[in-house]
Write a protein that holds these residues in place. Structure first.
Motif, PDB file in Angstrom:
ATOM      1  N   ALA A 199      -6.662  16.809   2.909  1.00 14.75           N
ATOM      2  CA  ALA A 199      -5.381  16.299   3.415  1.00 14.75           C
ATOM      3  C   ALA A 199      -5.258  14.804   3.110  1.00 14.75           C
ATOM      4  CB  ALA A 199      -5.276  16.541   4.921  1.00 14.75           C
ATOM      5  N   GLY A 200      -6.340  14.049   3.333  1.00 13.68           N
ATOM      6  CA  GLY A 200      -6.325  12.618   3.020  1.00 13.68           C
ATOM      7  C   GLY A 200      -6.078  12.385   1.539  1.00 13.68           C
ATOM      8  N   ASP A 201      -6.739  13.186   0.690  1.00 19.41           N
ATOM      9  CA  ASP A 201      -6.528  13.056  -0.760  1.00 19.41           C
ATOM     10  C   ASP A 201      -5.087  13.412  -1.130  1.00 19.41           C
ATOM     11  OD1 ASP A 201      -9.166  12.379  -0.977  1.00 19.41           O
ATOM     12  OD2 ASP A 201      -9.836  14.350  -1.678  1.00 19.41           O
ATOM     13  N   TYR A 202      -4.558  14.417  -0.441  1.00 17.70           N
ATOM     14  CA  TYR A 202      -3.175  14.856  -0.695  1.00 17.70           C
ATOM     15  C   TYR A 202      -2.193  13.723  -0.396  1.00 17.70           C
ATOM     16  CZ  TYR A 202       1.092  17.679  -0.111  1.00 17.70           C
ATOM     17  OH  TYR A 202       2.362  18.185  -0.203  1.00 17.70           O
ATOM     18  N   TYR A 203      -2.378  13.047   0.766  1.00 18.56           N
ATOM     19  CA  TYR A 203      -1.499  11.939   1.127  1.00 18.56           C
ATOM     20  C   TYR A 203      -1.670  10.783   0.137  1.00 18.56           C
ATOM     21  CZ  TYR A 203      -1.449  14.590   5.489  1.00 18.56           C
ATOM     22  OH  TYR A 203      -1.348  15.594   6.423  1.00 18.56           O
ATOM     23  N   SER A 204      -2.912  10.572  -0.324  1.00 20.68           N
ATOM     24  CA  SER A 204      -3.154   9.507  -1.310  1.00 20.68           C
ATOM     25  C   SER A 204      -2.354   9.793  -2.586  1.00 20.68           C
ATOM     26  CB  SER A 204      -4.639   9.415  -1.665  1.00 20.68           C
ATOM     27  OG  SER A 204      -5.402   9.089  -0.540  1.00 20.68           O
ATOM     28  N   GLY A 205      -2.386  11.055  -3.026  1.00 21.69           N
ATOM     29  CA  GLY A 205      -1.648  11.430  -4.229  1.00 21.69           C
ATOM     30  C   GLY A 205      -0.158  11.205  -4.071  1.00 21.69           C
ATOM     31  N   LEU A 206       0.347  11.460  -2.844  1.00 24.31           N
ATOM     32  CA  LEU A 206       1.782  11.293  -2.606  1.00 24.31           C
ATOM     33  C   LEU A 206       2.213   9.834  -2.699  1.00 24.31           C
ATOM     34  CD1 LEU A 206       2.306  13.800   0.347  1.00 24.31           C
ATOM     35  CD2 LEU A 206       3.181  14.017  -1.988  1.00 24.31           C
ATOM     36  N   TYR A 207       1.386   8.928  -2.133  1.00 24.35           N
ATOM     37  CA  TYR A 207       1.840   7.530  -2.206  1.00 24.35           C
ATOM     38  C   TYR A 207       1.708   6.984  -3.620  1.00 24.35           C
ATOM     39  CZ  TYR A 207      -2.951   5.517  -1.586  1.00 24.35           C
ATOM     40  OH  TYR A 207      -4.266   5.158  -1.715  1.00 24.35           O
ATOM     41  N   TYR A 208       0.760   7.477  -4.387  1.00 25.29           N
ATOM     42  CA  TYR A 208       0.692   7.058  -5.789  1.00 25.29           C
ATOM     43  C   TYR A 208       1.939   7.556  -6.541  1.00 25.29           C
ATOM     44  CZ  TYR A 208      -4.081   5.285  -5.586  1.00 25.29           C
ATOM     45  OH  TYR A 208      -5.191   4.547  -5.301  1.00 25.29           O
ATOM     46  N   LYS A 209       2.371   8.772  -6.181  1.00 25.59           N
ATOM     47  CA  LYS A 209       3.560   9.338  -6.829  1.00 25.59           C
ATOM     48  C   LYS A 209       4.800   8.475  -6.510  1.00 25.59           C
ATOM     49  CE  LYS A 209       6.423  13.525  -7.086  1.00 25.59           C
ATOM     50  NZ  LYS A 209       7.658  12.797  -6.753  1.00 25.59           N
ATOM     51  N   ILE A 210       4.961   8.106  -5.222  1.00 28.75           N
ATOM     52  CA  ILE A 210       6.109   7.281  -4.839  1.00 28.75           C
ATOM     53  C   ILE A 210       6.055   5.932  -5.547  1.00 28.75           C
ATOM     54  CG2 ILE A 210       7.253   6.096  -2.933  1.00 28.75           C
ATOM     55  CD1 ILE A 210       6.349   8.332  -1.093  1.00 28.75           C
ATOM     56  N   LEU A 211       4.848   5.338  -5.586  1.00 23.32           N
ATOM     57  CA  LEU A 211       4.711   4.042  -6.249  1.00 23.32           C
ATOM     58  C   LEU A 211       5.071   4.133  -7.729  1.00 23.32           C
ATOM     59  CD1 LEU A 211       1.414   2.601  -4.672  1.00 23.32           C
ATOM     60  CD2 LEU A 211       3.706   1.640  -4.478  1.00 23.32           C
ATOM     61  N   SER A 212       4.680   5.240  -8.370  1.00 19.66           N
ATOM     62  CA  SER A 212       4.974   5.387  -9.799  1.00 19.66           C
ATOM     63  C   SER A 212       6.467   5.621 -10.028  1.00 19.66           C
ATOM     64  CB  SER A 212       4.163   6.533 -10.401  1.00 19.66           C
ATOM     65  OG  SER A 212       4.575   7.766  -9.854  1.00 19.66           O
ATOM     66  N   ASP A 213       7.142   6.184  -9.009  1.00 23.08           N
ATOM     67  CA  ASP A 213       8.580   6.424  -9.142  1.00 23.08           C
ATOM     68  C   ASP A 213       9.385   5.142  -8.943  1.00 23.08           C
ATOM     69  OD1 ASP A 213       8.237   9.081  -9.668  1.00 23.08           O
ATOM     70  OD2 ASP A 213       8.555   9.748  -7.601  1.00 23.08           O
ATOM     71  N   ILE A 214       8.821   4.164  -8.200  1.00 25.63           N
ATOM     72  CA  ILE A 214       9.639   2.982  -7.881  1.00 25.63           C
ATOM     73  C   ILE A 214      10.071   2.230  -9.130  1.00 25.63           C
ATOM     74  CG2 ILE A 214       9.603   0.734  -6.704  1.00 25.63           C
ATOM     75  CD1 ILE A 214       8.077   2.028  -4.418  1.00 25.63           C
ATOM     76  N   PRO A 215       9.340   1.943 -10.186  1.00 27.57           N
ATOM     77  CA  PRO A 215       7.914   1.626 -10.191  1.00 27.57           C
ATOM     78  C   PRO A 215       7.757   0.125  -9.986  1.00 27.57           C
ATOM     79  CG  PRO A 215       8.693   1.758 -12.450  1.00 27.57           C
ATOM     80  CD  PRO A 215       9.904   1.916 -11.557  1.00 27.57           C
ATOM     81  N   ASP A 216       6.628  -0.273  -9.418  1.00 21.67           N
ATOM     82  CA  ASP A 216       6.422  -1.684  -9.106  1.00 21.67           C
ATOM     83  C   ASP A 216       4.939  -1.980  -9.333  1.00 21.67           C
ATOM     84  OD1 ASP A 216       6.118  -4.172  -7.922  1.00 21.67           O
ATOM     85  OD2 ASP A 216       7.646  -3.783  -6.406  1.00 21.67           O
ATOM     86  N   ILE A 217       4.603  -2.387 -10.541  1.00 23.86           N
ATOM     87  CA  ILE A 217       3.199  -2.584 -10.920  1.00 23.86           C
ATOM     88  C   ILE A 217       2.529  -3.655 -10.063  1.00 23.86           C
ATOM     89  CG2 ILE A 217       1.639  -3.208 -12.807  1.00 23.86           C
ATOM     90  CD1 ILE A 217       3.109  -0.549 -13.172  1.00 23.86           C
ATOM     91  N   GLU A 218       3.256  -4.728  -9.773  1.00 20.56           N
ATOM     92  CA  GLU A 218       2.662  -5.808  -8.981  1.00 20.56           C
ATOM     93  C   GLU A 218       2.300  -5.298  -7.578  1.00 20.56           C
ATOM     94  OE1 GLU A 218       1.622  -8.597 -10.022  1.00 20.56           O
ATOM     95  OE2 GLU A 218       0.965  -9.299  -8.053  1.00 20.56           O
ATOM     96  N   LEU A 219       3.171  -4.472  -6.991  1.00 13.06           N
ATOM     97  CA  LEU A 219       2.862  -3.931  -5.664  1.00 13.06           C
ATOM     98  C   LEU A 219       1.649  -3.003  -5.744  1.00 13.06           C
ATOM     99  CD1 LEU A 219       3.475  -3.557  -2.673  1.00 13.06           C
ATOM    100  CD2 LEU A 219       5.015  -1.688  -3.292  1.00 13.06           C
ATOM    101  N   ILE A 220       1.558  -2.208  -6.802  1.00 13.64           N
ATOM    102  CA  ILE A 220       0.402  -1.319  -6.946  1.00 13.64           C
ATOM    103  C   ILE A 220      -0.888  -2.134  -6.975  1.00 13.64           C
ATOM    104  CG2 ILE A 220      -0.754   0.295  -8.524  1.00 13.64           C
ATOM    105  CD1 ILE A 220       2.070   1.257  -9.354  1.00 13.64           C
ATOM    106  N   ARG A 221      -0.864  -3.274  -7.680  1.00  9.90           N
ATOM    107  CA  ARG A 221      -2.054  -4.149  -7.707  1.00  9.90           C
ATOM    108  C   ARG A 221      -2.373  -4.653  -6.300  1.00  9.90           C
ATOM    109  NH1 ARG A 221       0.410  -6.793 -12.391  1.00  9.90           N
ATOM    110  NH2 ARG A 221      -0.509  -5.979 -14.297  1.00  9.90           N
ATOM    111  N   LYS A 222      -1.346  -5.066  -5.574  1.00  8.84           N
ATOM    112  CA  LYS A 222      -1.565  -5.613  -4.227  1.00  8.84           C
ATOM    113  C   LYS A 222      -2.072  -4.539  -3.267  1.00  8.84           C
ATOM    114  CE  LYS A 222       1.722  -9.419  -4.638  1.00  8.84           C
ATOM    115  NZ  LYS A 222       3.036  -9.968  -4.271  1.00  8.84           N
TER     116      LYS A 222
END
Length: 258
Positions: free
Chosen positions: A93-116
């Motif tokens: 479940a934790g891995d599943y939620y991790s995958g979801l936030y990576y998906k949202i971040l990639s959809d935004i996309p905001d590379i600087e925020l991903i680094r932060k």
């Protein structure tokens, strides 16, 4: 900002997050995850003050909640003494939620925020190791680590979005929220890192002084929060937000207890 508007933004964001994390099998097995409304209302605070909250803003807020959900879910594995299967499902479940936030971040996309965000997660894990390492920490060191564990994600997002002035307040509010949870689990007979620190920290505290020390710490941090609220000149309507209503309830309780 009206109270009805704040409620609508809150409800819409909760539903957006629940839609993202819905998984019938996982939730039937380990239960529906609870969204931390106090944390969510804190994330929404700068948008309330601006009186503007776009779909993009909602994606940022949902990402921060999902990251925290993933971190908290992984932490439950070490805290619970459940079956091997339940532990496996909780990790998944934790891995599943991790995958979801990576998906949202990639959809935004905001590379600087991903680094932060990546840096914030690294920082959180370093401070978790520091607290779990068994080192004899001072009170300042322990509270600093606990603050980073609780607030690094939100403060990274606030800084990224230009809400730097909210960072000190967010750190203190989330620290008090965590201390309250630590006292609750201790009262229920479970392991608490705060009360473990009281016993094994650099300045060993007698068991008879645990509660007095806890109240003293919370009182000091609460006074700092009140000072920051005045400095930021927050409108009185913000007291209706869950993060503040909970905080002011605690203040009244401590005042009544003397």
């Amino acid at each position: 900002m009206s109270f009805k508007q704040s409620e609508r933004w809150m409800n819409d964001t909760v539903q957006h997050i629940l839609d993202q994390i819905h998984h019938p099998y996982l939730h039937a097995a380990i239960g529906q995850p609870e969204i931390d409304l106090e944390r969510l209302s804190l994330l929404l605070l700068p948008f309330y003050l601006k009186n503007k909250y776009t779909k993009l803003d909602q994606s940022y807020v949902a990402t921060a909640i999902l990251i925290q959900q993933a971190l908290d879910t992984h932490e439950k594995v070490s805290a619970n003494s459940e079956s091997h299967r339940m532990k496996q499902l909780t990790v998944l479940a934790g891995d599943y939620y991790s995958g979801l936030y990576y998906k949202i971040l990639s959809d935004i996309p905001d590379i600087e925020l991903i680094r932060k965000i990546a840096h914030a997660i690294e920082e959180i894990n370093e401070h978790k190791i520091e607290i779990s390492s068994g080192h004899s920490l001072t009170e300042s060191e322990y509270l600093h680590s606990l603050t980073k564990i609780e607030s690094a994600i939100i403060t990274s997002l606030f800084s990224h979005l230009g809400f730097q002035e909210m960072v000190p307040l967010a750190e203190k509010l989330l620290l008090v929220q965590r201390l309250k949870k630590e006292k609750m689990v201790f009262s229920e007979g479970h392991f608490s890192s705060l009360f473990y620190f009281f016993k094994h920290g650099k300045n060993h505290i007698k068991a008879s002084d645990y509660i007095r020390t806890y109240k003293s710490i919370v009182k000091r941090i609460s006074e700092e929060i009140e000072h920051q609220v005045k400095e930021l000149n927050l409108p009185s309507s913000t007291r209706n937000l869950p993060i503040f209503s909970s905080f002011y309830e605690r203040l009244i309780m401590y005042a009544e207890e003397g």
